[in-house]
Scaffold this motif. Structure first.
Motif, PDB file in Angstrom:
ATOM      1  N   TRP A 491      52.305  40.197  53.699  1.00  0.00           N
ATOM      2  CA  TRP A 491      51.146  39.843  52.869  1.00  0.00           C
ATOM      3  C   TRP A 491      50.386  41.068  52.376  1.00  0.00           C
ATOM      4  O   TRP A 491      49.713  41.023  51.340  1.00  0.00           O
ATOM      5  CB  TRP A 491      50.184  38.960  53.679  1.00  0.00           C
ATOM      6  N   PRO A 494      51.087  42.860  48.506  1.00  0.00           N
ATOM      7  CA  PRO A 494      50.585  42.107  47.354  1.00  0.00           C
ATOM      8  C   PRO A 494      49.053  42.017  47.328  1.00  0.00           C
ATOM      9  O   PRO A 494      48.443  42.111  46.256  1.00  0.00           O
ATOM     10  CB  PRO A 494      51.221  40.718  47.523  1.00  0.00           C
ATOM     11  N   LEU A 495      48.445  41.863  48.490  1.00  0.00           N
ATOM     12  CA  LEU A 495      46.986  41.800  48.542  1.00  0.00           C
ATOM     13  C   LEU A 495      46.367  43.131  48.112  1.00  0.00           C
ATOM     14  O   LEU A 495      45.466  43.170  47.263  1.00  0.00           O
ATOM     15  CB  LEU A 495      46.525  41.452  49.961  1.00  0.00           C
ATOM     16  N   HIS A 498      46.681  43.875  44.383  1.00  0.00           N
ATOM     17  CA  HIS A 498      45.763  43.086  43.551  1.00  0.00           C
ATOM     18  C   HIS A 498      44.335  43.611  43.681  1.00  0.00           C
ATOM     19  O   HIS A 498      43.596  43.654  42.688  1.00  0.00           O
ATOM     20  CB  HIS A 498      45.817  41.610  43.940  1.00  0.00           C
ATOM     21  N   GLU A 522      42.064  34.272  43.596  1.00  0.00           N
ATOM     22  CA  GLU A 522      43.358  34.939  43.422  1.00  0.00           C
ATOM     23  C   GLU A 522      43.830  35.582  44.728  1.00  0.00           C
ATOM     24  O   GLU A 522      45.025  35.548  45.061  1.00  0.00           O
ATOM     25  CB  GLU A 522      43.256  35.989  42.318  1.00  0.00           C
ATOM     26  N   LYS A 526      47.176  34.765  47.424  1.00  0.00           N
ATOM     27  CA  LYS A 526      48.088  35.778  47.961  1.00  0.00           C
ATOM     28  C   LYS A 526      47.975  35.860  49.484  1.00  0.00           C
ATOM     29  O   LYS A 526      48.248  36.888  50.091  1.00  0.00           O
ATOM     30  CB  LYS A 526      47.795  37.133  47.311  1.00  0.00           C
TER      31      LYS A 526
END
Length: 547
Positions: A491, A494-495, A498, A522, A526
């Motif tokens: 995880w 991607p976190l 962003h 958003e 994620k």
């Protein structure tokens, strides 16, 4: 930085002793309860804090050696000879280039060929080795390390050490420990411009805004603040300075996914907190009013330095090294009358805190060491060299009368023919290169007067201001199981990606802050909530099992 960090009566002494015992009681097995009768060859019988360690027979221990290009390993260094003379121990270095250190360390540990001592290891690096059983749960053996235990007690280091604990309640890293936190980075400001405008050095982020406004009014064609350290992470240092000033664990180049909310007694996702929103509002305001160069979020360090040197900006971030080696020489070539200094970290909503850690990188010990007949002696040796006042003084300064001398007040200073970071320019010998002292493998941690021994008077004044502030409390531990760690690792990227993208957009005004709630949604998409749930359950599990 896992920098940095990381600074009675009989009744009080009793309480302190009870507190210290909890260090080993919290998930640790006291070494007194273990059978070490076959592992004491060479050990001292009455070794204690403040005692000079000297093995009762010649011993040799292998050590993984991080070979720094600034002072390449030499077998004839005085460090090696004097260490053996004082301790009866010879170290056998397995040299690895600095650039390959982490990879080589992993390969050696994975193959079962690691040296007994594995220094220069940062806390997150330990996770990969715990489940394999390749490294020792060093918290089980603190009774063999009286100097370290003494510092844990006197400096109240238990909360920091607890952050190193794994799911089994033990920790597997002997960290460098500091009496006082050592905060390194802040803002660097043209003080001649402040003098010209009749302004004081800003003490808070709000005062910095006022100063930048005044600079802009006087020099409308200039972006008063143009920053560096923005590659690969946008505004890497600036975001981190703002984050810790707001009580968050870190952002930018020190991005931390979670921060502890003491009031709510739970972890929150750092980049979804109101504090993080306020940081972005502040940056957006600076950009919108043309007080902060929008290129600060993406430009190279060289370009930021050029702007400062050419008076296209008056404020930049940096540390003491950047101030002395970059900014002042740059300005001396273009504007000799310019004056510039590193100011204390501006104060934010978290108040006057020193956000640096009192722990830094440290040492893993191969689990093979536990079976050695010399195990107890090895732990005593490690305790003396890395944690005793005498060992730390030796590792940093060397030999009195050869590499350093003491004045009438007992303060150490370099010998006239020895240089270190330009303190004795032109001296024919170098403390690191020619003698092997002040070596990052062996010299770290300690009291402020030792840690800051080679700092300039100016930097020591900066540290004096920062040391007067309240140290930031470390967050409680939340050790993850192997399965949990594997899941959250999927995880995290991607976190973080962003967060970086949205941070840049919000700060530059490319995205309206009215869309904050949409941004948080958003992050949820994620797996932010699942991430937080995993972390908070791990915190609660550890709290319930070990407190």
């Amino acid at each position: 930085m896992f920098r940095r960090s990381w600074r009675h009566t009989a009744a009080v002494a009793t309480v302190a002793l009870l507190a210290l015992s909890s260090v080993t009681a919290c998930g640790d097995d006291s070494s007194d309860a273990q059978d070490l009768s076959e592992n004491r060859a060479g050990a001292m019988e009455n070794y204690a804090a403040g005692t000079q360690f000297k093995a009762t027979e010649p011993l040799s221990f292998s050590v993984l050696y991080n070979n720094h290009p600034n002072y390449p390993l030499k077998n004839d260094w005085l460090f090696w000879k004097e260490l053996t003379a004082r301790t009866n121990v010879t170290l056998d270095p397995v040299a690895v280039p600095l650039s390959d250190y982490n990879q080589k360390r992993s390969l050696l540990i994975g193959a079962g060929d690691a040296p007994l001592l594995i220094p220069k290891t940062y806390p997150p690096d330990v996770h990969a080795y715990v489940s394999s059983g390749a490294i020792l749960p060093v918290s089980d053996y603190l009774d063999l390390m009286p100097n370290l235990k003494d510092k844990i007690e006197k400096w109240n280091l238990k909360p920091e050490l607890d952050t190193l604990r794994q799911a089994d309640g033990k920790f597997y890293l002997l960290p460098g420990v500091h009496e006082k936190p050592w905060h390194e980075y802040s803002l660097v400001v043209r003080t001649d411009i402040l003098d010209e405008l009749g302004l004081e050095i800003p003490k808070t982020w709000d005062e910095l805004y006022t100063v930048l406004k005044a600079m802009k009014a006087k020099y409308p064609d200039v972006y008063p603040f143009s920053d560096r350290y923005s590659q690969p992470n946008p505004a890497g240092n600036l975001l981190n300075l703002l984050a810790v000033s707001h009580g968050l664990e870190g952002a930018g180049w020190n991005f931390q996914h979670v921060s502890w909310n003491a009031g709510a007694q739970k972890f929150e996702y750092t980049a979804a907190t109101e504090h993080y929103r306020h940081i972005l509002e502040y940056l957006n305001k600076l950009v919108a009013e043309k007080l902060l160069d929008p290129e600060s979020f993406t430009q190279t360090d060289d370009l930021a330095r050029q702007k400062l040197a050419n008076s296209k900006s008056f404020v930049i971030s940096g540390n003491a090294q950047a101030l002395v080696n970059d900014y002042r020489p740059d300005l001396a070539a273009t504007n000799p009358k310019a004056k510039i200094t590193k100011i204390p970290l501006p104060v934010g909503p978290a108040g006057e805190i020193n956000p640096a850690s009192r722990l830094e990188n440290g040492m893993m010990i191969s689990s093979k060491a536990r079976d050695s007949k010399n195990f107890v002696a090895m732990m005593q040796f490690v305790d003396w060299l890395w944690y005793s006042d005498e060992g730390q003084m030796f590792a940093r300064w060397g030999v009195e009368g050869t590499t350093y001398v003491k004045d009438a007040a007992g303060k150490a200073g370099l010998a006239e023919d020895v240089d270190m970071i330009g303190l004795n320019p032109g001296a024919p010998k170098h403390l690191q290169k020619d003698f092997g002292f002040a070596n990052g493998v062996f010299a770290y941690g300690g009291k402020p007067e030792l840690v800051q021994a080679f700092f300039s008077a100016e930097e020591q004044e900066f540290q004096k201001v920062m040391n007067a502030r309240t140290p930031k409390s470390p967050p409680p531990p939340y050790p993850l199981t192997d399965e949990e760690r594997e899941q959250v690792s999927l995880w995290e990227t991607p976190l973080k990606d962003h967060v970086y993208q949205a941070t840049l957009q919000f700060a530059l005004g490319q995205r309206d802050l009215a869309q904050w709630d949409a941004y948080v949604t958003e992050l949820k998409s994620k797996n932010m909530d699942a991430y937080l749930d995993t972390v908070n359950k791990a915190y609660e599990r550890y709290r319930d099992e070990h407190n």
